[in-house]
Design a protein around this motif. Structure first.
Motif, PDB file in Angstrom:
ATOM      1  N   LYS A 123       0.839  -1.208   0.000  1.00 29.00           N
ATOM      2  CA  LYS A 123       0.000   0.000   0.000  1.00 29.00           C
ATOM      3  C   LYS A 123       0.869   1.251   0.000  1.00 29.00           C
ATOM      4  N   LEU A 124       1.928   1.225   0.820  1.00 33.88           N
ATOM      5  CA  LEU A 124       2.817   2.394   0.879  1.00 33.88           C
ATOM      6  C   LEU A 124       3.546   2.614  -0.436  1.00 33.88           C
ATOM      7  N   GLU A 125       3.834   1.528  -1.159  1.00 38.18           N
ATOM      8  CA  GLU A 125       4.538   1.687  -2.426  1.00 38.18           C
ATOM      9  C   GLU A 125       3.662   2.293  -3.518  1.00 38.18           C
ATOM     10  N   SER A 126       2.375   2.483  -3.249  1.00 37.14           N
ATOM     11  CA  SER A 126       1.542   3.223  -4.201  1.00 37.14           C
ATOM     12  C   SER A 126       1.835   4.724  -4.126  1.00 37.14           C
ATOM     13  N   ILE A 127       2.613   5.142  -3.103  1.00 32.88           N
ATOM     14  CA  ILE A 127       3.032   6.538  -2.974  1.00 32.88           C
ATOM     15  C   ILE A 127       4.357   6.709  -3.711  1.00 32.88           C
ATOM     16  N   PRO A 128       4.411   7.540  -4.749  1.00 39.14           N
ATOM     17  CA  PRO A 128       5.662   7.716  -5.504  1.00 39.14           C
ATOM     18  C   PRO A 128       6.802   8.177  -4.598  1.00 39.14           C
ATOM     19  N   ARG A 254      -5.955   5.902  -0.383  1.00 44.30           N
ATOM     20  CA  ARG A 254      -6.912   7.013  -0.413  1.00 44.30           C
ATOM     21  C   ARG A 254      -7.864   6.924   0.777  1.00 44.30           C
ATOM     22  N   ASN A 255      -8.254   5.688   1.121  1.00 41.55           N
ATOM     23  CA  ASN A 255      -9.098   5.473   2.290  1.00 41.55           C
ATOM     24  C   ASN A 255      -8.399   5.971   3.552  1.00 41.55           C
ATOM     25  N   CYS A 256      -7.098   5.706   3.656  1.00 36.63           N
ATOM     26  CA  CYS A 256      -6.305   6.164   4.798  1.00 36.63           C
ATOM     27  C   CYS A 256      -6.311   7.682   4.898  1.00 36.63           C
ATOM     28  N   LEU A 324      -1.202  14.754   1.245  1.00 37.15           N
ATOM     29  CA  LEU A 324      -2.522  14.900   1.852  1.00 37.15           C
ATOM     30  C   LEU A 324      -3.338  15.979   1.154  1.00 37.15           C
ATOM     31  N   GLU A 325      -2.675  17.033   0.700  1.00 37.00           N
ATOM     32  CA  GLU A 325      -3.396  18.109   0.029  1.00 37.00           C
ATOM     33  C   GLU A 325      -3.765  17.754  -1.405  1.00 37.00           C
ATOM     34  N   ASN A 326      -2.926  16.948  -2.062  1.00 41.11           N
ATOM     35  CA  ASN A 326      -3.132  16.647  -3.474  1.00 41.11           C
ATOM     36  C   ASN A 326      -2.991  15.150  -3.766  1.00 41.11           C
ATOM     37  N   PRO A 327      -3.807  14.309  -3.129  1.00 35.97           N
ATOM     38  CA  PRO A 327      -3.657  12.862  -3.351  1.00 35.97           C
ATOM     39  C   PRO A 327      -3.873  12.461  -4.805  1.00 35.97           C
ATOM     40  N   GLY A 328      -4.766  13.146  -5.503  1.00 38.08           N
ATOM     41  CA  GLY A 328      -5.030  12.808  -6.893  1.00 38.08           C
ATOM     42  C   GLY A 328      -3.846  13.017  -7.814  1.00 38.08           C
ATOM     43  N   ARG A 329      -2.915  13.865  -7.403  1.00 45.10           N
ATOM     44  CA  ARG A 329      -1.720  14.119  -8.200  1.00 45.10           C
ATOM     45  C   ARG A 329      -0.748  12.950  -8.134  1.00 45.10           C
ATOM     46  N   TYR A 330      -0.821  12.171  -7.052  1.00 44.48           N
ATOM     47  CA  TYR A 330       0.202  11.151  -6.808  1.00 44.48           C
ATOM     48  C   TYR A 330      -0.316   9.712  -6.799  1.00 44.48           C
ATOM     49  N   LEU A 331      -1.531   9.491  -6.340  1.00 45.39           N
ATOM     50  CA  LEU A 331      -2.057   8.128  -6.256  1.00 45.39           C
ATOM     51  C   LEU A 331      -2.749   7.791  -7.576  1.00 45.39           C
ATOM     52  N   ALA A 332      -2.134   6.913  -8.343  1.00 42.58           N
ATOM     53  CA  ALA A 332      -2.632   6.596  -9.680  1.00 42.58           C
ATOM     54  C   ALA A 332      -4.003   5.940  -9.621  1.00 42.58           C
TER      55      ALA A 332
END
Length: 435
Positions: A123-128, A254-256, A324-332
């Motif tokens: 799950k953490l590796e989904s964060i670039p 994203r749930n987190c 946290l402010e821009n999750p859509g920019r980073y979480l595919a």
């Protein structure tokens, strides 16, 4: 030390001396035992079991087979939590920063998905950019400056466990309570913990589907950890449905983030996270009671302090500072999103949680083989909880898939994993007991 003599004595049901256990594990870690000898030892333990004293000796020997972390320069209590694994179980992601925001130091060493269960590291590796294996200096630096760090196990921590587990995995000896206990706790002891709380899952989505077996495992873990000098307790929690309303990697991340922003109040997930936060705070002496501990955890959430801790941890470990402010920019996001519709009107009465976990793997969100690459985008979100009244044609979940064909298969599979009845079901409490 003659390895075959130790194997023979355990095969015959004798109680092994702690010195013999230490010698055997030292030889295992040094590569001096054959896979046949390791497998024979594991099978002897599987059939004959171990006394509590033997399990403590085995756990300590495995913990001492590599480095032990020291936290002498941190003036906070050192605490952690471990889960036996489930579906939609992203508790660690929120719990670590909440506990840190309340004054604990949480050096959380987590794992990848195992079987049908999801893995915190995946799950953490989904964060670039997030580094799950930071260098030896960065990990303690993050724990000291932020209060928590969630990383993967290094080869220097309890290396004997890695070799023993690899052999157990191919010799049908994984489900031995003494070996499970030693495997889990050796890594936690090597992490230098003072207190530990355990989430022992039970239900059709857990490794322990039977409550009696879950209680036996929880009792073993608690007794051995306390016997090894770590203040430990366990909560037995329900895994007859996904814990979060998402199952996958980026979808659970994203749930987190929604949870840390206060968006998951009054859910089963919130009940579990707050219960474990309270347990950690009480065991560490920061809170006087579970009620006080839960209140502290709620304030850490509502004030935004826990979210701030999480953001700092992500940034220091290489992730984006504005996640946290821009999750859509980073979480595919997956290219295909498809709703799963209720086949009939009624109550969501039961589901096959294990089947949901397997469906995530089928989408590409888990591994069939250790070397498989994960598609972090895929999974399920907006999963409705059991006990929800639905109307035919109403969405009960949303599939995230790489293509239309995969989305169709996953939607059909997920719909089949749920049972809808005319009568409202009687549901199992999410937390059933404490040990």
């Amino acid at each position: 030390m003659i390895p075959q003599e130790i194997i023979r004595r355990k095969r015959d049901g004798d109680e092994l001396d702690p010195a013999d256990i230490r010698s055997f594990i030292a030889a295992l870690a040094a590569g001096q035992l054959s896979e046949g000898q390791i497998g024979a030892f594991a099978m002897a333990v599987w059939f004959k079991g171990m006394s509590r004293e033997e399990i403590v000796a085995l756990t300590l020997a495995m913990a001492d087979s590599g480095d032990r972390l020291q936290w002498t320069d941190i003036d906070r209590p050192i605490a952690d939590k471990h889960s036996t694994g489930g579906v939609g179980d992203n508790v660690s992601l929120m719990l670590a920063p909440i506990a840190a925001a309340c004054g604990l130091a949480v050096p959380m060493i987590s794992g990848r998905g195992l079987g049908h269960t999801g893995g915190t590291l995946d799950k953490l590796e989904s964060i670039p950019g997030y580094r799950i294996t930071p260098d030896a200096d960065l990990f303690p630096k993050v724990v000291k400056q932020v209060g928590c760090a969630i990383i993967g196990q290094t080869g220097a921590l309890a290396p004997a466990d890695g070799r023993l587990y690899a052999v157990r995995d191919v010799t049908a000896t994984v489900d031995s309570i003494p070996l499970i206990t030693a495997s889990i706790l050796s890594k936690k002891l090597a992490a230098g913990l003072q207190t530990l709380v355990l989430d022992v899952k039970v239900g059709n989505g857990a490794f322990m589907a039977d409550r009696a077996q879950a209680e036996i495992l929880a009792q073993s873990l608690v007794e051995v950890a306390n016997g090894a000098g770590v203040r430990t307790s366990a909560l037995i929690t329900d895994m007859n449905q996904p814990l979060a309303d998402a199952a996958g990697n980026a979808v659970e991340m994203r749930n987190c983030l929604d949870f840390l922003a206060g968006g998951k109040a009054d859910t089963r997930l919130e009940a579990v996270v707050l219960a474990f936060a309270a347990e950690m705070l009480v065991k560490s002496g920061i809170a006087a009671s579970s009620e006080d501990g839960e209140g502290m955890a709620r304030r850490a959430l509502s004030s935004g302090k826990a979210a701030e801790v999480f953001a700092r941890m992500v940034s220091m470990l290489g992730g984006p500072a504005d996640l946290l402010e821009n999750p859509g920019r980073y979480l595919a996001r997956a290219p295909v999103e498809k709703p799963v519709l209720a086949a009939r009107s009624g109550w969501l009465a039961a589901c096959d949680a294990r089947g949901i976990g397997v469906s995530v793997i089928d989408l590409g969100g888990g591994r069939r083989h250790p070397a498989d690459r994960i598609d972090h985008r895929v999974g399920f979100s907006e999963l409705l909880s059991l006990g929800t009244r639905v109307t035919a044609g109403e969405p009960i979940a949303l599939v995230h898939a790489a293509n239309d064909a995969a989305a169709e298969r996953a939607a059909a599979a997920l719909a089949a994993h749920y049972r809808i009845t005319e009568d409202s079901p009687k549901l199992t409490p999410v937390i059933s007991s404490r040990i």
